[in-house]
Design a protein around this motif. Sequence first.
Motif, PDB file in Angstrom:
ATOM      1  N   SER A  21       0.770  -1.288  -0.002  1.00 54.02           N
ATOM      2  CA  SER A  21      -0.024   0.190   0.070  1.00 54.02           C
ATOM      3  C   SER A  21       0.931   1.091  -0.005  1.00 54.02           C
ATOM      4  CB  SER A  21      -1.076   0.087   1.197  1.00 54.02           C
ATOM      5  OG  SER A  21      -1.571  -0.918   1.246  1.00 54.02           O
ATOM      6  N   LEU A  42      -6.990  -0.858   3.596  1.00 55.70           N
ATOM      7  CA  LEU A  42      -5.866  -0.778   2.455  1.00 55.70           C
ATOM      8  C   LEU A  42      -6.339  -0.454   1.167  1.00 55.70           C
ATOM      9  CD1 LEU A  42      -5.054  -4.478   3.809  1.00 55.70           C
ATOM     10  CD2 LEU A  42      -3.740  -2.495   4.218  1.00 55.70           C
ATOM     11  N   PRO A  43      -5.596   0.397   0.562  1.00 54.03           N
ATOM     12  CA  PRO A  43      -4.308   1.045   1.095  1.00 54.03           C
ATOM     13  C   PRO A  43      -4.426   2.422   2.032  1.00 54.03           C
ATOM     14  CG  PRO A  43      -4.573   1.761  -1.153  1.00 54.03           C
ATOM     15  CD  PRO A  43      -6.046   0.874  -0.828  1.00 54.03           C
ATOM     16  N   ARG A  64      -7.971  -1.430  -4.195  1.00 54.81           N
ATOM     17  CA  ARG A  64      -7.220  -2.476  -3.992  1.00 54.81           C
ATOM     18  C   ARG A  64      -8.092  -3.692  -4.214  1.00 54.81           C
ATOM     19  NH1 ARG A  64      -4.793  -5.529   0.123  1.00 54.81           N
ATOM     20  NH2 ARG A  64      -2.712  -6.359  -0.287  1.00 54.81           N
TER      21      ARG A  64
END
Length: 204
Positions: free
Chosen positions: A51, A73-74, A133
């Motif tokens: 990340s 995340l990230p 992500r």
Amino acid sequence: MNPAQQAKEIYRDKYSTISRYVDILSTKGIDWGLIGPRERDRLWDRHVLNSAALADLIPEGAHVVDVGSGAGLPGIPLAVLRPDLDITLLEPLLRRHAFLTETVDDLGLEGRVHPLRGRAEDCDKTFDVVTCRAVANVTKLLRWCTPLFYPHGRLIALKGSSVDQELADASRLLESSRLEASVFQVRAHPLAEVTQALVLEPLR
């Protein structure tokens, strides 16, 4: 040098905060089903450093939305590394949103990191940067996320080996949306694994 040591070098005085986040992921994150048990030994490299590798692609002082944030995340590793950023963690699922709210409070990030429950396509705000992500393929990302950054921002997506095929499949939509795509190989630390980042920006 192991991934935790790499993280210590790049996070410096913020290492205790990111280490606390890894502790949360390895306990509550697994207990709540946000992180798979087999990921416990890969949290530093596969999640935190992966990340943080996006940091150099984000302008100073940007307002960022992390779409489908999940366990953060990230968004959270970026927020800890880059205190100049204002980050919204956009997550539609109640359980994950509750996890994000508790984690942001635990890490002392409230005030500039904002968990928001909702879907990208229902969000009526615009941002300088959209991150994501493992959310969707490029075609779906374009449909869901373009209004969040168009016409002056960018989308930065962590992507794997399928990115070239995804871009080929989305070529007409990219053209009609007047967006250009670039793929970058980036690292959070010189010894870290390479992260592949797709950047979509309006044509200049």
